[in-house]
Design a protein around this motif. Structure first.
Motif, PDB file in Angstrom:
ATOM      1  N   GLN A   1      11.083   5.092  -8.765  1.00  0.00           N
ATOM      2  CA  GLN A   1      12.075   4.121  -8.307  1.00  0.00           C
ATOM      3  C   GLN A   1      12.305   3.057  -9.376  1.00  0.00           C
ATOM      4  OE1 GLN A   1      10.966   1.777  -4.889  1.00  0.00           O
ATOM      5  NE2 GLN A   1      13.080   1.326  -4.396  1.00  0.00           N
ATOM      6  N   LYS A   2      11.240   2.572  -9.989  1.00  0.00           N
ATOM      7  CA  LYS A   2      11.366   1.561 -11.039  1.00  0.00           C
ATOM      8  C   LYS A   2      12.113   2.101 -12.253  1.00  0.00           C
ATOM      9  CE  LYS A   2       7.335  -1.197  -9.853  1.00  0.00           C
ATOM     10  NZ  LYS A   2       5.989  -1.636 -10.261  1.00  0.00           N
TER      11      LYS A   2
ATOM     12  N   LYS B   1       2.175   5.908  -5.726  1.00  0.00           N
ATOM     13  CA  LYS B   1       2.338   5.347  -7.068  1.00  0.00           C
ATOM     14  C   LYS B   1       3.438   6.073  -7.834  1.00  0.00           C
ATOM     15  CE  LYS B   1      -2.353   3.589  -7.567  1.00  0.00           C
ATOM     16  NZ  LYS B   1      -3.629   3.714  -8.267  1.00  0.00           N
ATOM     17  N   ASN B   2       3.502   7.396  -7.704  1.00  0.00           N
ATOM     18  CA  ASN B   2       4.530   8.164  -8.396  1.00  0.00           C
ATOM     19  C   ASN B   2       5.918   7.844  -7.870  1.00  0.00           C
ATOM     20  OD1 ASN B   2       4.410  10.083 -10.591  1.00  0.00           O
ATOM     21  ND2 ASN B   2       2.617  10.892  -9.523  1.00  0.00           N
TER      22      ASN B   2
ATOM     23  N   ALA C   1      -6.768   9.623  -1.614  1.00  0.00           N
ATOM     24  CA  ALA C   1      -6.469   9.712  -3.051  1.00  0.00           C
ATOM     25  C   ALA C   1      -5.105  10.360  -3.283  1.00  0.00           C
ATOM     26  CB  ALA C   1      -7.562  10.499  -3.767  1.00  0.00           C
ATOM     27  N   LEU C   2      -4.791  11.410  -2.540  1.00  0.00           N
ATOM     28  CA  LEU C   2      -3.494  12.075  -2.678  1.00  0.00           C
ATOM     29  C   LEU C   2      -2.356  11.167  -2.222  1.00  0.00           C
ATOM     30  CD1 LEU C   2      -4.441  15.653  -1.447  1.00  0.00           C
ATOM     31  CD2 LEU C   2      -3.783  14.993  -3.769  1.00  0.00           C
TER      32      LEU C   2
END
Length: 57
Positions: A31-32, A25-26, A18-19
């Motif tokens: 980056q996006k 995802k972060n 999970a971590l």
């Protein structure tokens, strides 16, 4: 830091996954958005990204 050689419990592996997913995802989101990230490499903080501040010389 404590390093052990025992196998992590199923609950610990679930928490680790999970971590890792949350961090991935972060980092992808940053980056996006064109934001830089700070990571730790070879005992020093390192900034990465197009808008990352430069280290003073």
């Amino acid at each position: 830091m404590i390093i052990t050689s025992t196998t992590p419990s199923p609950q610990a592996l679930t928490m680790l996954k999970a971590l890792q997913d949350a961090v991935s995802k972060n980092l992808e989101k940053k980056q996006k958005l064109g934001q830089y990230v700070v990571t730790w490499e070879n005992g020093h903080p390192v900034t990465k990204g197009a808008d990352a501040p430069q280290r003073p010389s």
